[in-house]
Write a protein that holds these residues in place. Structure first.
Motif, short mmCIF file in Angstrom:
data_model
loop_
_atom_site.label_atom_id
_atom_site.label_comp_id
_atom_site.label_asym_id
_atom_site.label_seq_id
_atom_site.Cartn_x
_atom_site.Cartn_y
_atom_site.Cartn_z
N GLU A 285 31.39 55.78 -4.74
CA GLU A 285 30.69 56.55 -3.71
C GLU A 285 30.42 55.62 -2.53
O GLU A 285 30.13 54.44 -2.73
N MET A 286 30.49 56.14 -1.31
CA MET A 286 30.30 55.27 -0.15
C MET A 286 29.33 55.86 0.84
O MET A 286 29.38 57.07 1.11
N PHE A 287 28.48 55.01 1.36
CA PHE A 287 27.49 55.41 2.35
C PHE A 287 27.51 54.41 3.50
O PHE A 287 27.65 53.21 3.27
N GLU A 288 27.36 54.92 4.71
CA GLU A 288 27.23 54.05 5.89
C GLU A 288 25.81 54.21 6.41
O GLU A 288 25.41 55.32 6.74
N VAL A 289 25.08 53.11 6.50
CA VAL A 289 23.68 53.22 6.93
C VAL A 289 23.34 52.11 7.92
O VAL A 289 24.02 51.08 8.01
N SER A 290 22.28 52.35 8.65
CA SER A 290 21.62 51.29 9.40
C SER A 290 20.15 51.32 9.02
O SER A 290 19.46 52.31 9.27
N CYS A 291 19.70 50.24 8.40
CA CYS A 291 18.28 50.18 8.03
C CYS A 291 17.42 49.94 9.27
O CYS A 291 16.21 50.08 9.22
N LYS A 292 18.06 49.58 10.36
CA LYS A 292 17.32 49.38 11.62
C LYS A 292 17.06 50.73 12.31
O LYS A 292 15.94 51.02 12.69
N THR A 293 18.10 51.56 12.41
CA THR A 293 17.95 52.85 13.12
C THR A 293 17.63 54.00 12.17
O THR A 293 17.22 55.06 12.62
N GLY A 294 17.87 53.80 10.88
CA GLY A 294 17.67 54.88 9.90
C GLY A 294 18.89 55.77 9.71
O GLY A 294 18.89 56.66 8.85
N ASP A 295 19.94 55.52 10.46
CA ASP A 295 21.17 56.32 10.32
C ASP A 295 21.69 56.27 8.88
O ASP A 295 21.80 55.18 8.30
N GLY A 296 22.04 57.44 8.36
CA GLY A 296 22.71 57.49 7.06
C GLY A 296 21.78 57.41 5.86
O GLY A 296 22.23 57.58 4.72
N ILE A 297 20.50 57.14 6.08
CA ILE A 297 19.58 56.96 4.96
C ILE A 297 19.37 58.28 4.20
O ILE A 297 19.26 58.29 2.97
N ASP A 298 19.35 59.39 4.93
CA ASP A 298 19.16 60.69 4.27
C ASP A 298 20.26 60.98 3.26
O ASP A 298 20.00 61.43 2.15
N SER A 299 21.49 60.69 3.65
CA SER A 299 22.62 60.95 2.78
C SER A 299 22.52 60.08 1.51
O SER A 299 22.72 60.56 0.38
N TRP A 300 22.19 58.83 1.70
CA TRP A 300 22.00 57.90 0.57
C TRP A 300 20.87 58.38 -0.34
O TRP A 300 21.04 58.43 -1.57
N CYS A 301 19.76 58.81 0.22
CA CYS A 301 18.64 59.28 -0.58
C CYS A 301 18.99 60.58 -1.30
O CYS A 301 18.52 60.83 -2.42
N GLY A 302 19.85 61.37 -0.69
CA GLY A 302 20.31 62.59 -1.35
C GLY A 302 21.06 62.28 -2.64
O GLY A 302 20.89 62.95 -3.66
N TRP A 303 21.86 61.23 -2.60
CA TRP A 303 22.58 60.80 -3.81
C TRP A 303 21.60 60.36 -4.89
O TRP A 303 21.74 60.71 -6.06
N LEU A 304 20.58 59.61 -4.48
CA LEU A 304 19.58 59.16 -5.44
C LEU A 304 18.85 60.36 -6.05
O LEU A 304 18.57 60.37 -7.26
#
Lengths: 224, 224
Positions: B192-211
């Motif tokens: 599974e692959m996720f692209e995120v920026s912990c600085k801007t918050g981009d992509g975090i929702d998708s990652w948390c959805g997987w969790l």
């Protein structure tokens, strides 16, 4: 709340014996050898490319590349006309002195001025394994965080020099160059420090100047 | 020219036995556990901060932090109202199942929905040590180079998910997101692959959805 769990460190007696043999070989050849260490992706190979490009017309340089898998790094170095050997550890997380001893069997050291050993990308295990080198150099990138010296203290304790790479990215990351230096000095007050960008070439001259001093010392037979 | 040297891998039988005991405990508690892995400075703790901030109002989360030295990471996590234990390995380059077993003695698992184990920053050794977790997640940062999956294949082979972090830095670095994904898929087609920026918050929702899916699976008693 924090629980402290101690993991015993292995005794590395046999490794140290072979490292001493390697060191004697290097001393007899009046050869300067350094061991280049960092996390994966900090830019060790890029630093080598910049270093060799700057120095190879004046000095004879050899390279030993250590990687868990692949000879990608050796391929990058082989575009220069320098001898390069790739050690693939097949899962091993660090180079050991005997791997270097084996590699040396394939190397004509006579006439070499500097031998560079690029270790496996790992800030932990390689710090415990003497390879017989004169100096350990640790690369830390500005994208990794300025807390690395205190989180991986042994690496910074055993190193003679720290190269802060990717200095061109400082405007885009939360990294305090003064803080990383202060953290590193708190572990090792003697550490030489360089700030470079392997992308722009900034700082490479100063770093190569240090290497030239070390080469001269080895030639003169000064203790290393 | 390249010489291939093989380093034997240790048999990890005892570790795997304890990992199986941990796994049984987690299954009985219907608890989702993942093991977070990366190079030093790829942003594991930043990803945890983003993840906990996003999820802790809805889920009960616990954290085990593994570090060679210091409890800096546990300090960062402790600003949230979640239980956190710091394991300091004192030079050890990876967590082992028995360290987790010891840490669990200090943890009230009942009522927890998710336990996150942040491993020591190291792309090599931790990949060999099962801790009893349901999933391994590897973080790779855009500043490290897109060749990491092929250079450290075992880590990407054993992981269920890869989080590409620092996606905000892509304009400033030579990193091809498509290439890192292709390299990772060549090692592990199921990743599974996720692209995120912990600085801007981009992509975090998708990652948390997987969790959230994984938490629901663990609650339903689905095999992990």
């Amino acid at each position: 709340m924090a629980e402290i769990v101690t993991v015993e460190r292995q005794i590395l007696k046999k490794n140290d014996e072979i490292a001493a043999e390697n060191r004697a070989v290097f001393r007899d050849e009046k050869l300067f050898v350094f061991n280049l260490l960092s996390s994966p992706g900090s830019g060790k190979t890029s630093l080598l490319e910049q270093t060799i490009a700057r120095m190879f017309s004046k000095y004879k340089i050899g390279v030993i590349e250590g990687d868990v898998q692949t000879d990608l790094d050796a391929q990058r170095i082989s575009k220069f006309d320098v001898p390069v050997i790739q050690i693939v550890t097949k899962g091993g997380c660090h180079l050991e002195a005997n791997l270097i001893q084996n590699a040396l069997a394939n190397f004509d050291l006579s006439g070499l001025d500097m031998l560079i050993i690029e270790n496996v990308g790992n800030l932990v295990c390689p710090s415990n394994y003497d390879l017989g080198e004169a100096e350990k150099v640790v690369v830390v990138s500005t994208t990794e965080g300025d807390d690395k010296p205190v989180k991986y203290p042994n690496m910074f304790r055993v190193a003679s020099a720290m190269v802060v790479n990717k200095i061109d990215l400082v405007p885009y990351v939360e990294f305090d160059v003064a803080a990383v230096k202060k953290n590193a000095r708190s572990i090792n007050p003697e550490l030489e420090m360089f700030e470079v960008s392997c992308k722009t070439g900034d700082g490479i001259d100063s770093w190569c100047g240090w290497l030239e001093q070390k080469i001269a010392q080895a030639k003169s037979g000064a203790a290393v």
